[in-house]
Write an enzyme that holds these catalytic residues in place. Structure first.
Site, PDB file in Angstrom:
ATOM      1  N   GLU A 107       0.828  -1.216   0.000  1.00  0.00           N
ATOM      2  CA  GLU A 107       0.000   0.000   0.000  1.00  0.00           C
ATOM      3  C   GLU A 107       0.858   1.259   0.000  1.00  0.00           C
ATOM      4  OE1 GLU A 107      -3.882   0.053   0.897  1.00  0.00           O
ATOM      5  OE2 GLU A 107      -3.967  -2.017   0.199  1.00  0.00           O
ATOM      6  N   HIS A 159      -3.433   1.560   7.920  1.00  0.00           N
ATOM      7  CA  HIS A 159      -2.101   1.901   7.405  1.00  0.00           C
ATOM      8  C   HIS A 159      -1.292   2.464   8.563  1.00  0.00           C
ATOM      9  CE1 HIS A 159      -4.129   2.694   3.274  1.00  0.00           C
ATOM     10  NE2 HIS A 159      -3.466   1.563   3.183  1.00  0.00           N
ATOM     11  N   CYS A 206      -2.723  11.164   4.149  1.00  0.00           N
ATOM     12  CA  CYS A 206      -3.171  10.240   3.096  1.00  0.00           C
ATOM     13  C   CYS A 206      -3.185  10.932   1.744  1.00  0.00           C
ATOM     14  CB  CYS A 206      -4.585   9.749   3.339  1.00  0.00           C
ATOM     15  SG  CYS A 206      -4.834   8.911   4.883  1.00  0.00           S
TER      16      CYS A 206
HETATM   17  O1  SUG Z   1      -7.854   2.623   1.314  1.00  0.00           O
HETATM   18  N1  SUG Z   1     -10.607   4.711   1.723  1.00  0.00           N
HETATM   19  C1  SUG Z   1      -9.171   4.568   1.643  1.00  0.00           C
HETATM   20  C2  SUG Z   1      -8.485   5.564   2.526  1.00  0.00           C
HETATM   21  C3  SUG Z   1      -7.016   5.562   2.330  1.00  0.00           C
HETATM   22  C4  SUG Z   1      -6.305   6.403   3.306  1.00  0.00           C
HETATM   23  N2  SUG Z   1      -4.918   6.413   3.035  1.00  0.00           N
HETATM   24  C5  SUG Z   1      -3.929   6.414   3.946  1.00  0.00           C
HETATM   25  N3  SUG Z   1      -4.135   6.108   5.204  1.00  0.00           N
HETATM   26  N4  SUG Z   1      -2.729   6.601   3.530  1.00  0.00           N
HETATM   27  C6  SUG Z   1      -8.730   3.156   1.999  1.00  0.00           C
HETATM   28  O2  SUG Z   1      -9.233   2.609   2.981  1.00  0.00           O
HETATM   29  C7  SUG Z   1     -12.885   4.253   1.013  1.00  0.00           C
HETATM   30  C8  SUG Z   1     -13.514   4.413  -0.344  1.00  0.00           C
HETATM   31  C9  SUG Z   1     -14.948   4.044  -0.434  1.00  0.00           C
HETATM   32  O3  SUG Z   1     -15.428   3.313   0.417  1.00  0.00           O
HETATM   33  O4  SUG Z   1     -15.537   4.456  -1.447  1.00  0.00           O
HETATM   34  C10 SUG Z   1     -11.412   4.039   0.874  1.00  0.00           C
HETATM   35  O5  SUG Z   1     -10.976   3.295   0.036  1.00  0.00           O
END
Ligand code: SUG
Length: 470
Positions: free
Chosen positions: A200, A275, A393
């Site tokens: 990731e 993460h 993020c």
């Molecule tokens: O992968 N949310 C993302 C958020 C990512 C955050 N990134 C970091 N922490 N670096 C995830 O969980 C939700 C999208 C939705 O449900 O439509 C989502 O994928």
């Protein structure tokens, strides 16, 4: 040794306060944060199991225009303070090519309509604007850390969730377009997309160094081992494997003596820390994290101190100062640390931190105590936050020396003209309301393509989207 937020920070770096707010002079280069611009299909479909905010807000009505404007406002404010600020474009959604690979056929509109009728969950996945969270776009290693003296990128395969895995091909093309100069940059192929190599990106990677152009310590934090014994979360997926992190370190030509692999606590993942950047942030030679971040906290800090050297310092927030559940709810650690002229840091945090009394008090205490955190700036990023995406993020840090920064292609570094053009572009192309049922509207595909076609011209990028290749 005191490492609590209430005591002095661990290590040496506790410079006195009173310095200027202006960004540090950058003779040797700088970390350029590239922020992902939220796309026109930003919505709440609850696709990411283990991401508590995204699950909680599933099926709400989103406001894509506000999401993009909130992201741009953060970029603008930091650029105004003298920080370099890059922009990465959103992706084409719905991803018609992905839907065709799942058996939907006919015209592009047919594909969207049939998917909406027969498999709305697949259409939702193919409409996700999750590419905005570019901390998951790639892992980036500074040229000073890599054997061949170039900046190395490995686009993340995001193999844990389908809605994220479909980002990788376009991400790779975008990175190859911007970091095209192979005298300075290498953009690798992503790791094979299998659960054992789930990756990731930078959300699980931190570089500690005194400057961009001196060898640093590259620190990879993983959730589980794919092979052999070891602990793992039981409720939610661990999205990063040690094997993936090790493969990236090899591929980037990192010095094994300056590379560290650390495991996240499985119970933290099960509490919503999907993460590492939900529970820790590091910059320069400073680490800010929660005590429940790592399987062996003391060993981790000792190892970092030994590798980074005497300049290393850490503030570890204890559970009794701020429970992990509150840290996850406010996203305190999903903050950006930006260097100031006085050697201390500006913490760029979500507005939720200011609205949460215990978190706000903790930050006030840290600033008042002369800790490495000199100042806190909060931003309203609620559209992104409701999907579990905070300030950290939304950005991918790219460590660049001066000649490397000069080798960037495209019009992707924010200045007043680009800011004004993006603001106007968002207001003309984005809807201000999108319910999950609206994703079935094939007009959304046309709107997105029109917007992205114009954006590639604005950013002076070559064709990076599948529809442009057609
Ligand atoms: O992968 N949310 C993302 C958020 C990512 C955050 N990134 C970091 N922490 N670096 C995830 O969980 C939700 C999208 C939705 O449900 O439509 C989502 O994928």
């Amino acid at each position: 040794m005191a490492v609590s937020a209430e005591g002095p920070p661990r290590g040496a770096n506790s410079a006195p306060s009173g310095g200027s707010e202006v960004a540090k002079p950058q003779a040797s280069g700088r970390h350029v944060p590239f922020d992902g611009l939220p796309g026109p299909t930003h919505n709440y479909s609850g696709l990411a199991h283990g991401n508590l905010a995204a699950e909680r807000n599933a099926q709400q009505v989103s406001n894509p225009r506000e999401a993009a404007l909130q992201g741009l406002a953060k970029m603008r404010a930091l650029a105004a303070r003298g920080y370099a600020q890059g922009v990465l474009p959103p992706q084409e959604r719905p991803d018609v090519r992905a839907l065709r690979r799942l058996g939907f056929a006919g015209s592009d509109h047919d594909v969207v309509v049939h998917a909406g009728r027969d498999a709305p969950e697949l259409l939702a996945a193919c409409c996700s604007a999750a590419a905005m969270w570019v901390a998951n776009a790639a892992t980036v290693s500074a040229s000073a850390d890599c054997a061949d003296g170039r900046v190395h990128f490995t686009p993340a395969n995001l193999a844990t969730y389908f809605h994220r895995a479909i980002e990788t091909p376009t991400t790779t093309r975008v990175l190859r377009a911007i970091f095209a100069d192979d005298a300075h940059f290498v953009v690798h192929d992503p790791l094979p997309a299998a659960p054992q190599l789930a990756d990731e990106g930078a959300a699980n990677h931190t570089r500690f160094a005194t400057a961009v152009d001196v060898p640093g310590v590259e620190w990879f934090v993983y959730g589980r081992r794919a092979f052999g014994p070891g602990v793992a979360p039981t409720r939610f997926p661990a999205r990063q494997t040690r094997e993936a992190s090790e493969a990236i370190a090899r591929q980037h030509g990192l010095d094994a003596a300056r590379t560290l692999f650390t495991q996240q606590r499985p119970d933290a993942i099960d509490a919503g820390v999907f993460h590492n950047d939900v529970i820790a942030v590091g910059e320069g030679t400073f680490l800010f994290c929660h005590e429940r971040a790592f399987v062996d906290e003391t060993a981790t800090l000792d190892a970092l101190e030994a590798l980074v050297g005497p300049a290393f310092s850490a503030i570890v927030v204890r559970e009794d100062e701020l429970p992990l559940a509150d840290a996850v709810a406010t996203y305190l650690f999903n903050s950006q640390l930006l260097p100031r002229a006085d050697g201390r840091f500006l913490l760029v945090a979500p507005a939720e931190c200011a609205a949460h009394p215990a978190t706000a008090q903790l930050l006030d205490r840290l600033v008042a105590s002369g800790s490495p955190i000199a100042e806190v700036l909060t931003f309203d990023l609620r559209q992104s936050m409701r999907n579990g995406g905070g300030p950290a993020c939304l950005r991918l840090r790219v460590p660049l020396t001066v000649p490397e920064e000069a080798a960037i292609r495209g019009n992707v570094v924010l200045d007043d003209a680009l800011d004004a053009a993006l603001d106007d572009w968002i207001r003309r192309h984005y809807r201000d309301r999108l319910a999950p049922a609206d994703l079935r509207d094939p007009a959304l595909l046309d709107e997105t393509r029109r917007a992205l076609d114009e954006l590639t011209q604005l950013l002076r990028l070559p064709s990076v989207y599948p529809f442009q290749a057609a």
